[in-house]
Design a protein around this motif. Structure first.
Motif, PDB file in Angstrom:
ATOM      1  N   ILE A 169       0.868  -1.189   0.000  1.00  0.00           N
ATOM      2  CA  ILE A 169       0.000   0.000   0.000  1.00  0.00           C
ATOM      3  C   ILE A 169       0.902   1.234   0.000  1.00  0.00           C
ATOM      4  CG2 ILE A 169      -1.866   1.231   1.163  1.00  0.00           C
ATOM      5  CD1 ILE A 169      -2.552  -1.412   2.585  1.00  0.00           C
ATOM      6  N   ARG A 170       1.045   1.838  -1.168  1.00  0.00           N
ATOM      7  CA  ARG A 170       1.956   2.971  -1.303  1.00  0.00           C
ATOM      8  C   ARG A 170       1.198   4.261  -1.623  1.00  0.00           C
ATOM      9  NH1 ARG A 170       6.617   1.843  -5.325  1.00  0.00           N
ATOM     10  NH2 ARG A 170       4.940   1.033  -6.642  1.00  0.00           N
ATOM     11  N   VAL A 171       1.889   5.361  -1.386  1.00  0.00           N
ATOM     12  CA  VAL A 171       1.312   6.689  -1.592  1.00  0.00           C
ATOM     13  C   VAL A 171       2.226   7.488  -2.511  1.00  0.00           C
ATOM     14  CG1 VAL A 171       0.527   8.814  -0.470  1.00  0.00           C
ATOM     15  CG2 VAL A 171       0.306   6.614   0.725  1.00  0.00           C
ATOM     16  N   LYS A 172       1.626   8.227  -3.430  1.00  0.00           N
ATOM     17  CA  LYS A 172       2.389   9.120  -4.302  1.00  0.00           C
ATOM     18  C   LYS A 172       2.155  10.552  -3.835  1.00  0.00           C
ATOM     19  CE  LYS A 172       3.319  10.297  -9.136  1.00  0.00           C
ATOM     20  NZ  LYS A 172       2.939  10.037 -10.553  1.00  0.00           N
ATOM     21  N   GLY A 173       3.234  11.196  -3.379  1.00  0.00           N
ATOM     22  CA  GLY A 173       3.126  12.553  -2.875  1.00  0.00           C
ATOM     23  C   GLY A 173       3.006  13.578  -3.987  1.00  0.00           C
ATOM     24  N   SER A 174       2.673  14.804  -3.614  1.00  0.00           N
ATOM     25  CA  SER A 174       2.535  15.882  -4.604  1.00  0.00           C
ATOM     26  C   SER A 174       3.851  16.195  -5.293  1.00  0.00           C
ATOM     27  CB  SER A 174       2.000  17.146  -3.907  1.00  0.00           C
ATOM     28  OG  SER A 174       2.852  17.516  -2.826  1.00  0.00           O
ATOM     29  N   ASP A 175       4.975  15.833  -4.634  1.00  0.00           N
ATOM     30  CA  ASP A 175       6.290  16.049  -5.223  1.00  0.00           C
ATOM     31  C   ASP A 175       6.756  14.865  -6.070  1.00  0.00           C
ATOM     32  OD1 ASP A 175       6.677  14.196  -3.244  1.00  0.00           O
ATOM     33  OD2 ASP A 175       8.179  15.340  -2.136  1.00  0.00           O
ATOM     34  N   GLY A 176       5.886  13.864  -6.198  1.00  0.00           N
ATOM     35  CA  GLY A 176       6.232  12.698  -7.005  1.00  0.00           C
ATOM     36  C   GLY A 176       6.885  11.572  -6.227  1.00  0.00           C
ATOM     37  N   ASN A 177       7.311  11.856  -4.999  1.00  0.00           N
ATOM     38  CA  ASN A 177       7.933  10.806  -4.185  1.00  0.00           C
ATOM     39  C   ASN A 177       6.906   9.760  -3.765  1.00  0.00           C
ATOM     40  OD1 ASN A 177      10.546  11.845  -4.206  1.00  0.00           O
ATOM     41  ND2 ASN A 177      10.157  13.188  -2.450  1.00  0.00           N
ATOM     42  N   LYS A 178       7.346   8.495  -3.660  1.00  0.00           N
ATOM     43  CA  LYS A 178       6.466   7.404  -3.281  1.00  0.00           C
ATOM     44  C   LYS A 178       6.915   6.830  -1.938  1.00  0.00           C
ATOM     45  CE  LYS A 178       5.825   6.354  -8.170  1.00  0.00           C
ATOM     46  NZ  LYS A 178       6.116   5.399  -9.266  1.00  0.00           N
ATOM     47  N   TYR A 179       5.956   6.495  -1.106  1.00  0.00           N
ATOM     48  CA  TYR A 179       6.269   5.973   0.215  1.00  0.00           C
ATOM     49  C   TYR A 179       5.143   5.062   0.687  1.00  0.00           C
ATOM     50  CZ  TYR A 179       3.172   9.835   1.585  1.00  0.00           C
ATOM     51  OH  TYR A 179       2.109  10.689   1.699  1.00  0.00           O
ATOM     52  N   PHE A 180       5.412   4.279   1.738  1.00  0.00           N
ATOM     53  CA  PHE A 180       4.395   3.397   2.298  1.00  0.00           C
ATOM     54  C   PHE A 180       3.510   4.169   3.269  1.00  0.00           C
ATOM     55  CE2 PHE A 180       7.609   0.197   1.087  1.00  0.00           C
ATOM     56  CZ  PHE A 180       6.800  -0.655   0.346  1.00  0.00           C
ATOM     57  N   ALA A 181       2.213   3.878   3.211  1.00  0.00           N
ATOM     58  CA  ALA A 181       1.249   4.512   4.117  1.00  0.00           C
ATOM     59  C   ALA A 181       1.407   3.940   5.526  1.00  0.00           C
ATOM     60  CB  ALA A 181      -0.164   4.264   3.612  1.00  0.00           C
ATOM     61  N   HIS A 182       0.797   4.611   6.492  1.00  0.00           N
ATOM     62  CA  HIS A 182       0.665   4.066   7.848  1.00  0.00           C
ATOM     63  C   HIS A 182      -0.775   3.588   8.025  1.00  0.00           C
ATOM     64  CE1 HIS A 182       4.293   5.713  10.337  1.00  0.00           C
ATOM     65  NE2 HIS A 182       4.656   5.214   9.168  1.00  0.00           N
ATOM     66  N   THR A 183      -0.951   2.520   8.793  1.00  0.00           N
ATOM     67  CA  THR A 183      -2.293   1.992   9.051  1.00  0.00           C
ATOM     68  C   THR A 183      -2.543   1.894  10.547  1.00  0.00           C
ATOM     69  OG1 THR A 183      -1.559  -0.324   8.984  1.00  0.00           O
ATOM     70  CG2 THR A 183      -2.272   0.646   6.911  1.00  0.00           C
ATOM     71  N   LEU A 184      -3.796   2.109  10.920  1.00  0.00           N
ATOM     72  CA  LEU A 184      -4.212   2.029  12.324  1.00  0.00           C
ATOM     73  C   LEU A 184      -5.565   1.338  12.400  1.00  0.00           C
ATOM     74  CD1 LEU A 184      -3.180   5.253  11.699  1.00  0.00           C
ATOM     75  CD2 LEU A 184      -2.979   5.160  14.169  1.00  0.00           C
ATOM     76  N   ASN A 185      -5.870   0.765  13.547  1.00  0.00           N
ATOM     77  CA  ASN A 185      -7.190   0.160  13.740  1.00  0.00           C
ATOM     78  C   ASN A 185      -7.614   0.294  15.194  1.00  0.00           C
ATOM     79  OD1 ASN A 185      -6.642  -2.498  15.336  1.00  0.00           O
ATOM     80  ND2 ASN A 185      -5.122  -2.546  13.686  1.00  0.00           N
ATOM     81  N   ASN A 186      -8.918   0.201  15.401  1.00  0.00           N
ATOM     82  CA  ASN A 186      -9.455   0.307  16.752  1.00  0.00           C
ATOM     83  C   ASN A 186     -10.833  -0.327  16.809  1.00  0.00           C
ATOM     84  OD1 ASN A 186      -9.700   1.112  19.476  1.00  0.00           O
ATOM     85  ND2 ASN A 186     -10.743   2.994  18.890  1.00  0.00           N
ATOM     86  N   THR A 187     -11.168  -0.887  17.938  1.00  0.00           N
ATOM     87  CA  THR A 187     -12.501  -1.420  18.175  1.00  0.00           C
ATOM     88  C   THR A 187     -13.406  -0.287  18.627  1.00  0.00           C
ATOM     89  OG1 THR A 187     -11.473  -3.458  18.934  1.00  0.00           O
ATOM     90  CG2 THR A 187     -13.811  -3.171  19.427  1.00  0.00           C
ATOM     91  N   VAL A 188     -14.510  -0.075  17.917  1.00  0.00           N
ATOM     92  CA  VAL A 188     -15.486   0.915  18.369  1.00  0.00           C
ATOM     93  C   VAL A 188     -16.212   0.328  19.577  1.00  0.00           C
ATOM     94  CG1 VAL A 188     -17.393   2.414  17.710  1.00  0.00           C
ATOM     95  CG2 VAL A 188     -15.837   1.569  15.951  1.00  0.00           C
ATOM     96  N   VAL A 189     -16.807  -0.851  19.351  1.00  0.00           N
ATOM     97  CA  VAL A 189     -17.525  -1.513  20.435  1.00  0.00           C
ATOM     98  C   VAL A 189     -17.633  -2.997  20.096  1.00  0.00           C
ATOM     99  CG1 VAL A 189     -19.831  -1.163  19.432  1.00  0.00           C
ATOM    100  CG2 VAL A 189     -19.571  -1.381  21.906  1.00  0.00           C
ATOM    101  N   ALA A 190     -17.613  -3.838  21.110  1.00  0.00           N
ATOM    102  CA  ALA A 190     -17.665  -5.284  20.883  1.00  0.00           C
ATOM    103  C   ALA A 190     -18.608  -5.956  21.879  1.00  0.00           C
ATOM    104  CB  ALA A 190     -16.268  -5.896  20.984  1.00  0.00           C
ATOM    105  N   PRO A 191     -19.904  -6.059  21.533  1.00  0.00           N
ATOM    106  CA  PRO A 191     -20.732  -6.933  22.351  1.00  0.00           C
ATOM    107  C   PRO A 191     -20.221  -8.364  22.181  1.00  0.00           C
ATOM    108  CG  PRO A 191     -22.068  -5.552  20.891  1.00  0.00           C
ATOM    109  CD  PRO A 191     -20.642  -5.453  20.438  1.00  0.00           C
ATOM    110  N   PRO A 192     -20.346  -9.238  23.159  1.00  0.00           N
ATOM    111  CA  PRO A 192     -21.156  -9.076  24.373  1.00  0.00           C
ATOM    112  C   PRO A 192     -20.419  -8.462  25.562  1.00  0.00           C
ATOM    113  CG  PRO A 192     -20.412 -11.322  24.225  1.00  0.00           C
ATOM    114  CD  PRO A 192     -19.910 -10.628  22.985  1.00  0.00           C
ATOM    115  N   ARG A 193     -19.090  -8.240  25.462  1.00  0.00           N
ATOM    116  CA  ARG A 193     -18.416  -7.604  26.609  1.00  0.00           C
ATOM    117  C   ARG A 193     -19.034  -6.246  26.905  1.00  0.00           C
ATOM    118  NH1 ARG A 193     -11.902  -8.872  26.507  1.00  0.00           N
ATOM    119  NH2 ARG A 193     -12.093 -11.129  26.291  1.00  0.00           N
ATOM    120  N   MET A 194     -19.396  -5.543  25.810  1.00  0.00           N
ATOM    121  CA  MET A 194     -20.059  -4.265  25.990  1.00  0.00           C
ATOM    122  C   MET A 194     -21.370  -4.449  26.771  1.00  0.00           C
ATOM    123  SD  MET A 194     -20.768  -1.162  25.691  1.00  0.00           S
ATOM    124  CE  MET A 194     -21.593   0.215  24.955  1.00  0.00           C
TER     125      MET A 194
END
Length: 424
Positions: A367-392
């Motif tokens: 998963i790569r990104v092309k910047g406005s200057d033409g440079n290419k780099y890897f994106a950063h990814t994050l994740n999170n649980t909003v809510v998880a029944p049945p513990r909720m």
């Protein structure tokens, strides 16, 4: 997965990081990768030299043929054939070496953030902040399944006959409450600017190895026999996988998605516990972000705060815990748990987890990104649980139980419960 250039230039940093995660058995892998990488570059150099020589000799053969020097041309052709055989030999070795490098690199842990506390396991996680005032009412709070049973809301016995231990039937108002929480969490995240997504619940093996470490796979996923498909352990996997082998325009970032999914816990760990705290199957609402590297720390704070805000809107006190180094999965740079208050136990228990994975998943998935200057780099990814029944549901029922046995429905949830202000 680390950048091999980083490992090559900073082997001591990588080794120290492994020690901080208490995975000393992986230390030899660093030197092994360095040696394999050295050999790989030697192979490429030799192949390049042979290719250049082949081009040169090919021109010489042409010149010999033009001048009628057939014997010399035949000698040169033999040399070309020898070079070709050597190149084929090197090519086979190159594939073998690169496969070994990838195998080692896939299990060398990501570099943790400097702010992560050093500790061996989750017992050494550090409390960051509390939100809401923990309250212990002056009446007894029953075990959560007892509360559910008073509403004819749970049937563990029948589920055991149908599917075995670790499964449940939710019924009536309790089932409706479960669905209400999921629907509310969906709309809560949409209101915060996330795009709602219904992802595939099965993913291919290249996505599986791209989004998670090998150590997690067996405990989180079921294999579909006869097909290159795995049942997802969480929708984070398929939402991140949506961007596999893509070049994103920097102007399009961040990508923010939220989705419903089910989660499973394979095996019997915790199944002996009564009730629905640890079960084989549960549902949840998840969120992911794909962003520029310099924005991932800011998004990390936004993500865990979303969960805190949702729980507080349901009148549930929570706290956040910074996960220590030994409690981080190998791909994670930084992670925190959100824990809800249990008035019955008079303590907090985990209900969600937020993680910043840096560019580890993006590097594995391409998963790569092309910047406005033409440079290419890897994106950063994050994740999170909003809510998880049945513990909720456990936290919800305990914190909203009233002295007469009824359960109060917070105002934000009432539209999803047919306008009810309480259940009896």
């Amino acid at each position: 997965m680390l950048d091999i250039k980083f490992l090559r230039q900073n082997p001591d940093v990588v080794k120290e990081n492994i020690k901080k995660k208490f995975q000393d058995e992986k230390l030899p892998l660093v030197d092994e990768v360095i040696e394999l990488d050295k050999r790989n570059r030697e192979i490429k150099g030799e192949v390049e030299a042979l290719r250049a020589e082949k081009n040169k000799v090919s021109k010489e053969i042409g010149a010999c043929m033009a001048h009628g020097e057939k014997e010399k041309a035949e000698e040169l052709k033999k040399k070309v054939q020898e070079n070709a055989a050597r190149m084929e030999e090197l090519s086979a070795e190159e594939k073998e070496v690169e496969a070994k490098i990838k195998k080692d690199m896939m299990v060398i842990p990501n570099i943790i953030d400097p702010s992560v506390p050093i500790g061996k396991d989750d017992s050494q996680n550090v409390e960051i902040e509390k939100f809401g005032e923990p309250v212990v009412p002056d009446f007894e709070i029953p075990y959560h399944t007892e509360i559910m049973e008073k509403f004819n809301g749970i049937d563990l016995e029948s589920a055991g006959k149908v599917a075995g231990n670790g499964f449940y039937y939710l019924m009536g108002d309790i089932a409706r409450l479960h669905s209400a929480v999921i629907s509310y969490a969906r709309d809560f995240m949409i209101d915060r600017g996330f795009t709602y997504c219904i992802p595939p619940f099965m993913i291919r093996s290249n996505v599986v190895t791209g989004v998670m470490s090998f150590a997690e796979m067996d405990s989180m996923m079921y294999k579909i026999e006869g097909e290159d498909l795995y049942l997802i352990g969480t929708s984070e996997h398929s939402m991140i996988g949506k961007f596999i082998d893509t070049m994103l325009d920097e102007a399009e970032l961040p990508k923010t998605l939220t989705s419903y999914c089910f989660r499973k816990e394979k095996g019997a760990h915790g199944i002996e516990e009564r009730g629905v705290y640890r079960i084989h199957q549960f549902e949840k609402q998840e969120m992911i972000v794909v962003c520029k590297p310099e924005e991932s720390k800011e998004w990390y704070d936004k993500l865990w705060k979303n969960t805190v805000d949702l729980f507080r809107s349901l009148d549930i006190p929570v706290r956040t815990l910074e996960c220590c180094s030994g409690d981080l999965a190998d791909l994670k740079v930084k992670s925190c748990d959100v824990e809800a208050w249990s008035p019955r136990q008079k303590k907090y228990f985990e209900v969600g987890s937020c993680s910043n994975l840096g560019d580890a998943q993006a590097r594995r998935l391409g998963i790569r990104v092309k910047g406005s200057d033409g440079n290419k780099y890897f994106a950063h990814t994050l994740n999170n649980t909003v809510v998880a029944p049945p513990r909720m549901l456990i936290a919800f029922l305990e914190n909203n139980l009233q002295a007469d046995g009824s359960v109060r429905i917070p105002e934000v949830l009432r539209p999803y419960m047919g306008g009810k202000s309480e259940i009896r």
